[in-house]
Write a protein that holds these residues in place. Structure first.
Motif, mmCIF file in Angstrom:
data_model
loop_
_atom_site.group_PDB
_atom_site.id
_atom_site.type_symbol
_atom_site.label_atom_id
_atom_site.label_comp_id
_atom_site.label_asym_id
_atom_site.label_seq_id
_atom_site.Cartn_x
_atom_site.Cartn_y
_atom_site.Cartn_z
ATOM 1 N N ASP A 379 -9.882 -4.619 0.437
ATOM 2 C CA ASP A 379 -10.544 -5.892 0.159
ATOM 3 C C ASP A 379 -9.836 -6.987 0.935
ATOM 4 N N SER A 380 -10.351 -8.213 0.791
ATOM 5 C CA SER A 380 -9.810 -9.363 1.528
ATOM 6 C C SER A 380 -9.051 -10.314 0.625
ATOM 7 N N GLY A 381 -8.590 -9.810 -0.523
ATOM 8 C CA GLY A 381 -7.911 -10.670 -1.478
ATOM 9 C C GLY A 381 -6.440 -10.852 -1.184
ATOM 10 N N PRO A 382 -5.692 -11.352 -2.194
ATOM 11 C CA PRO A 382 -4.268 -11.635 -1.984
ATOM 12 C C PRO A 382 -3.384 -10.397 -1.932
ATOM 13 N N GLY A 383 -3.905 -9.233 -2.348
ATOM 14 C CA GLY A 383 -3.092 -8.021 -2.319
ATOM 15 C C GLY A 383 -2.156 -7.950 -3.508
ATOM 16 N N GLY A 425 -3.490 15.332 -6.149
ATOM 17 C CA GLY A 425 -3.670 14.554 -4.930
ATOM 18 C C GLY A 425 -2.615 13.474 -4.793
ATOM 19 N N SER A 426 -2.923 12.456 -4.015
ATOM 20 C CA SER A 426 -1.979 11.367 -3.759
ATOM 21 C C SER A 426 -2.727 10.045 -3.779
ATOM 22 N N LEU A 427 -2.003 8.999 -4.146
ATOM 23 C CA LEU A 427 -2.540 7.643 -4.179
ATOM 24 C C LEU A 427 -1.522 6.722 -3.529
ATOM 25 N N ARG A 428 -2.000 5.877 -2.624
ATOM 26 C CA ARG A 428 -1.099 4.968 -1.904
ATOM 27 C C ARG A 428 -1.683 3.558 -1.915
ATOM 28 N N LEU A 429 -0.859 2.583 -2.288
ATOM 29 C CA LEU A 429 -1.221 1.176 -2.236
ATOM 30 C C LEU A 429 -0.509 0.544 -1.057
ATOM 31 N N ASP A 430 -1.240 -0.181 -0.234
ATOM 32 C CA ASP A 430 -0.655 -0.776 0.965
ATOM 33 C C ASP A 430 -1.379 -2.085 1.256
ATOM 34 N N GLU A 431 -0.898 -2.758 2.259
ATOM 35 C CA GLU A 431 -1.539 -4.002 2.687
ATOM 36 C C GLU A 431 -2.614 -3.679 3.723
ATOM 37 N N ALA A 432 -3.819 -4.240 3.516
ATOM 38 C CA ALA A 432 -4.912 -4.011 4.456
ATOM 39 C C ALA A 432 -4.597 -4.666 5.795
ATOM 40 N N PRO A 433 -5.137 -4.118 6.894
ATOM 41 C CA PRO A 433 -4.832 -4.689 8.224
ATOM 42 C C PRO A 433 -5.134 -6.185 8.327
ATOM 43 N N GLY A 434 -6.241 -6.648 7.726
ATOM 44 C CA GLY A 434 -6.574 -8.060 7.796
ATOM 45 C C GLY A 434 -6.092 -8.858 6.616
ATOM 46 N N GLY A 435 -5.211 -8.299 5.798
ATOM 47 C CA GLY A 435 -4.785 -8.939 4.570
ATOM 48 C C GLY A 435 -5.575 -8.401 3.401
ATOM 49 N N GLY A 436 -4.992 -8.417 2.232
ATOM 50 C CA GLY A 436 -5.640 -7.855 1.061
ATOM 51 C C GLY A 436 -5.013 -6.534 0.669
ATOM 52 N N LEU A 437 -5.651 -5.856 -0.239
ATOM 53 C CA LEU A 437 -5.132 -4.604 -0.762
ATOM 54 C C LEU A 437 -5.878 -3.426 -0.149
ATOM 55 N N LEU A 438 -5.118 -2.421 0.265
ATOM 56 C CA LEU A 438 -5.670 -1.164 0.759
ATOM 57 C C LEU A 438 -5.239 -0.060 -0.196
ATOM 58 N N VAL A 439 -6.215 0.654 -0.738
ATOM 59 C CA VAL A 439 -5.944 1.783 -1.622
ATOM 60 C C VAL A 439 -6.453 3.042 -0.928
ATOM 61 N N GLU A 440 -5.574 3.996 -0.773
ATOM 62 C CA GLU A 440 -5.935 5.266 -0.122
ATOM 63 C C GLU A 440 -5.649 6.399 -1.094
ATOM 64 N N ILE A 441 -6.664 7.202 -1.387
ATOM 65 C CA ILE A 441 -6.489 8.347 -2.276
ATOM 66 C C ILE A 441 -6.879 9.617 -1.538
ATOM 67 N N ALA A 442 -6.215 10.704 -1.882
ATOM 68 C CA ALA A 442 -6.537 12.039 -1.361
ATOM 69 C C ALA A 442 -6.853 12.927 -2.553
ATOM 70 N N LEU A 443 -8.065 13.465 -2.577
ATOM 71 C CA LEU A 443 -8.513 14.339 -3.658
ATOM 72 C C LEU A 443 -8.703 15.743 -3.106
#
Length: 460
Positions: A379-383, A425-443
């Motif tokens: 997303d484009s939020g504050p993260g 699986g795995s879950l990772r929280l990171d900063e999105a390239p343009g700012g915001g929150l990036l959530v990546e999950i592997a199922l």
């Protein structure tokens, strides 16, 4: 880099064993009365002197019988030394040459030592009887008793065997702690594990017993909490349904009715999250589905105008950009998939407002990588601050100061985390390239997750 207990114990055992072996062999070398070459030279000189004395003092008629007895019983042969003998001093020279100085000191400077005479190998030693030259022939295996494996070879073999024994002992000491560590990690990931064996030393039995009891208590507590959440949620939904029907039938202004209906739907949504959280700890069924179709349908519902109007502030527009691979085969429960991705999208809608405007830009991508689905939602939020990312995965944890107070229950990411753990699986929280929150999950596929859990149990 920190060294594990196994290698710490092994290095301690290895140091003690090597020091002990070196000390024993050093003491042996110091206490040894004579080297092997000197002892063998003494033996040869004794045989030569005894043979010479026996032949000189024996009756001439019995000398032949004496020589035959020496050859048959002691493997000692006496042969005349002829000028035409073909003497090979190079044969076995490496083993025999250290003996020559000692034999000359014991038998005389004219003593000859050869490894082969007339093409017959052995230990050939010359001696004199009344001016006549003779050979004393001994088999080569006599010298093997004194010149067996070198001290360095014996030391190396002893150290190798001792180090292997040290490694086995270290593994024996480390195994219970390694099993305990794996069991603790399994509990932390929410996985099932076999009870630790309650046998062996008393201290180990006590630790494993207490851990097994604690694990059972935690499982019972988790089960009770899930049942309580499901029961409370079920009991709340019936009066909520009646309340909504009464609001719809009551004579109220439209604005007031819409506000009351929105509040009821928000409460119903929170109750639904409690139910989802309670169900997320159950065993995952294995169904062959096209995850691409499921995610496309989910994305279409979020893309419809007004579909999420109640979850975002007035005037805020949400834009969903989906990039989903087709086909996208997956083995698992499709409701788990839509519940996890739906919670991520809800989380992005609620908290993804950009600080520079009122719009929300959400990006959803899904790909197949080996035996897993790799899903990314940004997303484009504050993260979320780095130090808070682990905390938001816990139930009922909210970051109101960073993500805004939107009336959520704090279960959205916790439900996603539990679903991911169900599939190993795995879950990772990171900063999105343009700012915001990036959530990546592997199922992973449900069967692959089951095999992985079973494999972790077998290791224990």
């Amino acid at each position: 880099m920190r060294i594990g207990l196994l290698w710490r114990t092994f290095l301690l055992f290895a140091a003690l064993i090597v020091a002990g072996v070196l000390g024993i062999f050093s003491a042996y070398r110091l206490l040894e009365s004579a080297p092997a070459e000197q002892r063998f030279a003494w033996e040869i000189a004794s045989v030569v002197n005894l043979t010479r004395s026996a032949l000189v003092s024996a009756d001439p008629a019995r000398r032949t019988r004496l020589l035959e007895a020496l050859a048959s019983e002691e493997e000692v042969r006496v042969l005349p030394l002829e000028p035409t003998d073909r003497i090979d001093f190079t044969h076995e020279a490496q083993r025999l040459s250290p003996l020559l100085p000692r034999l000359k000191a014991l038998l005389g400077d004219d003593t000859l030592l050869a490894g082969s005479v007339n093409d017959e190998t052995g230990v050939w030693v010359s001696f004199d009887i009344s001016g006549d030259g003779y050979w004393l022939l001994l088999p080569l295996r006599r010298i093997d008793r004194y010149q067996g494996p070198g001290l360095a070879l014996i030391l190396a073999v002893t150290c190798l065997v001792s180090l292997l024994a040290a490694l086995a002992l270290s593994r024996l000491v480390d195994r219970p702690l390694a099993n305990l560590s794996r069991a603790i990690s399994a509990i932390g990931r929410g996985e099932q594990h076999d009870p630790l064996p309650e046998k062996g030393p008393a201290q180990l039995v006590a630790i494993n017993h207490e851990f097994n009891r604690l694990a059972r208590d935690l499982e019972q507590l988790e089960s009770d909490r899930s049942i309580a959440l499901a029961g409370i949620s079920h009991d709340l939904r019936s009066p909520l349904t009646r309340l909504r029907m009464e609001v719809e039938l009551a004579e109220l202004p439209n604005a007031q009715r819409a506000a009351m209906v929105a509040d009821i739907e928000r409460i119903d949504s929170l109750v639904g999250q409690f139910v989802d959280y309670a169900r997320s700890g159950q065993t995952a069924p294995a169904l062959q589905v096209d995850a691409g179709i499921e995610l496309e349908q989910l994305a279409a519902r979020y893309a419809v105008a007004g579909a999420v109007a109640q979850d975002r502030p007035s005037g805020m527009q949400a834009k969903l950009q989906a990039d989903i691979q087709h086909p996208l085969p997956w083995c698992g429960d499709p409701s788990d998939l839509t519940r996890a991705v739906g919670n991520l999208l809800d989380n992005a809608v609620r908290h993804g407002r950009s600080g520079t405007g009122t719009g929300v830009v959400i990006q959803l991508s899904a790909r197949r990588e080996e035996s897993s689905l790799k899903i990314r939602v940004s997303d484009s939020g504050p993260g979320i601050p780095v130090l808070e990312r682990e905390r938001v995965l816990r139930p009922f944890e909210r970051l109101d100061t960073a993500r805004g107070d939107t009336g959520g229950s704090g279960l959205g990411l916790a439900i996603v985390h539990r679903i991911v753990r169900r599939y190993a699986g795995s879950l990772r929280l990171d900063e999105a390239p343009g700012g915001g929150l990036l959530v990546e999950i592997a199922l992973p596929d449900s069967t692959a997750a089951s095999q992985r859990r079973n494999g972790s149990k077998s290791v224990q």
